[in-house]
Structure formats: structure tokens, C-alpha cells
Design an enzyme around this catalytic site. Structure first.
Site, short mmCIF file in Angstrom:
data_model
loop_
_atom_site.label_atom_id
_atom_site.label_comp_id
_atom_site.label_asym_id
_atom_site.label_seq_id
_atom_site.Cartn_x
_atom_site.Cartn_y
_atom_site.Cartn_z
N TYR A 116 13.74 31.14 5.23
CA TYR A 116 12.77 31.73 5.97
C TYR A 116 12.71 32.13 7.20
O TYR A 116 13.12 31.05 8.14
CB TYR A 116 11.33 30.94 5.72
CG TYR A 116 11.16 31.04 4.25
CD1 TYR A 116 10.36 32.30 3.35
CD2 TYR A 116 11.12 29.70 3.37
CE1 TYR A 116 10.09 32.11 2.23
CE2 TYR A 116 10.48 29.81 1.98
CZ TYR A 116 10.29 30.94 1.35
OH TYR A 116 9.72 30.98 0.25
N LYS A 175 0.92 -1.01 0.10
CA LYS A 175 0.06 0.09 -0.15
C LYS A 175 1.05 1.21 0.05
O LYS A 175 2.17 1.33 0.24
CB LYS A 175 -0.92 -0.23 1.24
CG LYS A 175 -0.15 0.16 2.60
CD LYS A 175 -1.16 -0.24 3.71
CE LYS A 175 -0.20 -0.24 4.94
NZ LYS A 175 -1.22 -0.67 6.19
C1 LIG Z 1 -0.49 -1.66 6.88
C2 LIG Z 1 -0.88 -3.02 7.44
C3 LIG Z 1 -0.27 -4.25 7.57
C4 LIG Z 1 1.36 -4.22 7.43
O1 LIG Z 1 1.94 -3.67 8.54
P1 LIG Z 1 3.48 -3.53 9.02
O2 LIG Z 1 3.58 -2.99 10.25
O3 LIG Z 1 3.87 -2.48 7.81
O4 LIG Z 1 4.12 -4.88 8.62
C5 LIG Z 1 -0.84 -5.25 7.99
N1 LIG Z 1 -2.08 -5.40 8.23
C6 LIG Z 1 -2.90 -4.34 7.87
C7 LIG Z 1 -4.48 -4.46 8.12
C8 LIG Z 1 -2.54 -3.35 7.49
O5 LIG Z 1 -3.13 -2.08 7.25
#
Ligand SMILES: *Cc1c(COP(=O)(O)O)cnc(C)c1O
Length: 371
Positions: free
Chosen positions: A256, A33
Site C-alpha cells: 500500500y 493478565k
Molecule cells: C501489571 C501489574 C503488575 C505486574 O507488572 P510487571 O511490570 O509486568 O511486573 C503488578 N501490579 C499491578 C497492579 C499491575 O497492574
């Protein structure tokens, strides 16, 4: 440097991290993701599938569409996030597996022509999923009894796997195991999944059938410590260059708000990247950059498109010198974890923040990827 800012992404390191996690969970759902946490979802997805991941997970229907459009038509892809009805229709049309925790969502799935569904129990995260085990059971039964619906798996998500106190983690795992047990007796083929990177690295072995790992794949330590201590290799480096030098006499300022005011004669290097590239403004005055393999402090306010580094006198740095914001140079190394601590956030946010303006260059241990 051929460009002002570049994220170099080592797919060979990604594959080695994947292999490491596969030793703890032979079945791995690789979480890609948010553009693979800023690392480039298409290239990273191809690499982890080749490295043995069983499936992929994204958060949104559009993230799924991007992967399908890039030719990743084969892998099973789970959309983890909550979907509107329109997003659900798109996701199912793109061959998603989706997550359900209400009857009305299952109605939608049926209305869209069906698909594979994972039922989510909320064992303590307090976001998505149902807290009602009886409802979760009814959803499973309805999926099993409805033509066109398929049970992709059952899942929960953990709230405290990265914390040293494991009591709540254990409670959540127990609650999930208690629900999964009877289901499994009825369905030996059930795919139950709960662990994220932190939980898997903590336990060293999955308690269920699959783990869903994101952060550790990218060589980021879920506990915010040195990734190398757990055998993880950082995958991403952020490079730029010294595009201007600015001698600075006492009383002269930079940036800035004049937050940097020279008290002694010095020289500043101006790097042509800033918070619009993802170098968080919160890092102003709190981080360092590697120039000619030496650490130099970021000084003044980080701007949208540039930042300044204090070289001191006689650094020998010339315009055109390479600068590293994340990564190593010589003996020195700056990790996303170091930047996260300085910005009072987590490593996840450091790499996710890298914007579209920063090109990603994928390679394998320095070798270009064959097109
Ligand atoms: C993002 C996510 C993961 C992965 O988590 P990590 O800490 O990056 O390994 C797993 N399950 C769900 C439901 C998530 O949203």
C-alpha cells in the site's frame, strides 16, 4: 511450518524465569493478565503455579473466569483492576480476591456475600487506590470487623521502577512502608505487596511479603534492555514462512502507498502475517526478519495480513523457508525489546499485541507438552 503464523511459547523458560524471581521474593504473585502478556494465560498459569508461585493475578473478571473454567480452581487469584458491580459479583462468585480503596466498594463486596479484599494505597501512581492513609486504615478495620470480609493483603503500585532515577521509587516505597508498619504490629500475618518486576530486579530482594511480577516471568526485560543480562530467558518466539517470492526491477513497488520502490534489482519475500496478527504497522520499514538465519529488512507498509521482506539478489531463499519475527535462528536473535524500540513502544505491548489469530504452541525446551 504447518500454519502461516505461530507463537511458540517455552514453558520451561517461563519456569526458569519464575525460579529466578523466587530467589528475590520467596512469595510471588504471578501476573497473568492480558492472556499472560500474550503468552496464553491457562498454560502459563499452570506452569508458574507448578514452579512455585503463591498466587495469580489478572486484570478483569472475565480473565479470572477463563482460568477457573480451564480447571484452575485451586489457586488464589487476585483481580487487580477496577470492577463494576456486575463484574464484582461475577469475580466473587468465581472465588476472586479483589482490590478496594473506597467504602462504597466494600458495601458492594458485602452485598455480594463477601470475600477477600486487598486494600490499596495510592503512594504516587495516581490511578487506583486511595491517597488518604486514614481512609485506608478505616477500610482495613472495617474488613477486620465484618463477618464475611477477609483481609487478603495491603498493596500499592509503583510508577517509576523501570527508570534509572530511583528517587520517586524510594519515596513511594517509604510511604507504603510507613503505612504498613503500624498495621503489621497489629497483624503479624499481614501480606503487604508493592514490587513489580522492575522494582524486584532493581532491589534484588523484596522489601515486603510478596512481589507481583508479570513481564520478567515472560523473559521480557522491564528496562527494555537485553533480558539475558539479568538472567531472563525470552519465552515467546513468533514464526512464519516465505509464502511467495517476488522479483523486483528498479521502479517496481510493493505494498500500500508504494512505500517500497526498488532502486536496484532485488527480490522480495512475502510473509503471510500482518498487523491483524500483531506485527504492528508502526514497524513498517523499521524492523527485520530472520530468514535462513540471516537478517533481512522489512520493507514497504505492513498490511493487515501480509508483509514484505527485502532479500536482495541471490539470497538462495526458496518459497517455504522458515521466517522468524521474534526469536533466534542460527547466531541471530530478534527480541521483543528490539521490536519495541523500532516501534517506539515497550516490549509489553509487542507480545500483548499478538492477536487471537496467531495460534500459541506451548512446549518445554522444544518437547511437546503431554496433554
Ligand atoms: C501489571 C501489574 C503488575 C505486574 O507488572 P510487571 O511490570 O509486568 O511486573 C503488578 N501490579 C499491578 C497492579 C499491575 O497492574
Amino acid at each position: 511450518m504447518t500454519v502461516r503464523a505461530l507463537a511458540r511459547v517455552n514453558l520451561a523458560a517461563l519456569e526458569r524465569n519464575c525460579a529466578l524471581l523466587l530467589r528475590s521474593s520467596p512469595r510471588l504473585c504471578a501476573v497473568v493478565k492480558a492472556d499472560a502478556y500474550g503468552h496464553g494465560a491457562v498454560q502459563c498459569s499452570r506452569a508458574v503455579m507448578a514452579a512455585g508461585a503463591a498466587s495469580l493475578a489478572v486484570a478483569t473478571a472475565d480473565e479470572l473466569r477463563e482460568l477457573r473454567a480451564a480447571g484452575l480452581t485451586e489457586p488464589t487469584i487476585l483481580v487487580l483492576g477496577a470492577l463494576t458491580r456486575a463484574e464484582l459479583a461475577q469475580a466473587l462468585a468465581d472465588g476472586a480476591e479483589v482490590v478496594a480503596w473506597t467504602e462504597s466498594f466494600l458495601d458492594w463486596v458485602v452485598g455480594c456475600g463477601g470475600g477477600a479484599v486487598h486494600v490499596k494505597l495510592d503512594t504516587g501512581m495516581g490511578r487506583f487506590g486511595t491517597r488518604d492513609g486514614a481512609l485506608a486504615d478505616r477500610l482495613v478495620q472495617r474488613i477486620e470487623g465484618t463477618a464475611g470480609l477477609e483481609l487478603g493483603g495491603v498493596m500499592t503500585h509503583l510508577a517509576t521502577a523501570d527508570e534509572p532515577d530511583h528517587r520517586f521509587l524510594e519515596e513511594q516505597l517509604e510511604r507504603f512502608a510507613a503505612w504498613v508498619g503500624p498495621l503489621r504490629e497489629r497483624r503479624p500475618d499481614l501480606v503487604a505487596h508493592a514490587e513489580n518486576s522492575a522494582a524486584l530486579l532493581n532491589a534484588g530482594r523484596t522489601r515486603f511479603d510478596m512481589a507481583r511480577c508479570g513481564v520478567a516471568l515472560y523473559g521480557l526485560d522491564p528496562f527494555g534492555e537485553d533480558p539475558g543480562a539479568r538472567g531472563l530467558e525470552p519465552v515467546l518466539e513468533l514464526h512464519s514462512w516465505v509464502s511467495a517470492l517476488k522479483p523486483c526491477a528498479p521502479g517496481e513497488s510493493a505494498g500500500y502507498g508504494r512505500r517500497f520502490l526498488a532502486s536496484v534489482p532485488t527480490e522480495l519475500a512475502v510473509l503471510p502475517l500482518g498487523y491483524a496478527d500483531g506485527v504492528r504497522r508502526a514497524l513498517s520499514g523499521k524492523a527485520e526478519a530472520l530468514i535462513e538465519s540471516t537478517r533481512h529488512p522489512l520493507v514497504g507498509t505492513i498490511s493487515m495480513d501480509s508483509l514484505t521482506v527485502d532479500l536482495g539478489l541471490e539470497s538462495g531463499v526458496a518459497v517455504g523457508a522458515a521466517a522468524v519475527l521474534i526469536g533466534s535462528a542460527g547466531e541471530q536473535r530478534i527480541t521483543a525489546e528490539e521490536l519495541a524500540r523500532a516501534a517506539d513502544t515497550i516490549n509489553y505491548e509487542i507480545t500483548c499485541a499478538l492477536s487471537r489469530r496467531v495460534p500459541r504452541e506451548h512446549h518445554r525446551d522444544g518437547e511437546p507438552i503431554a496433554a
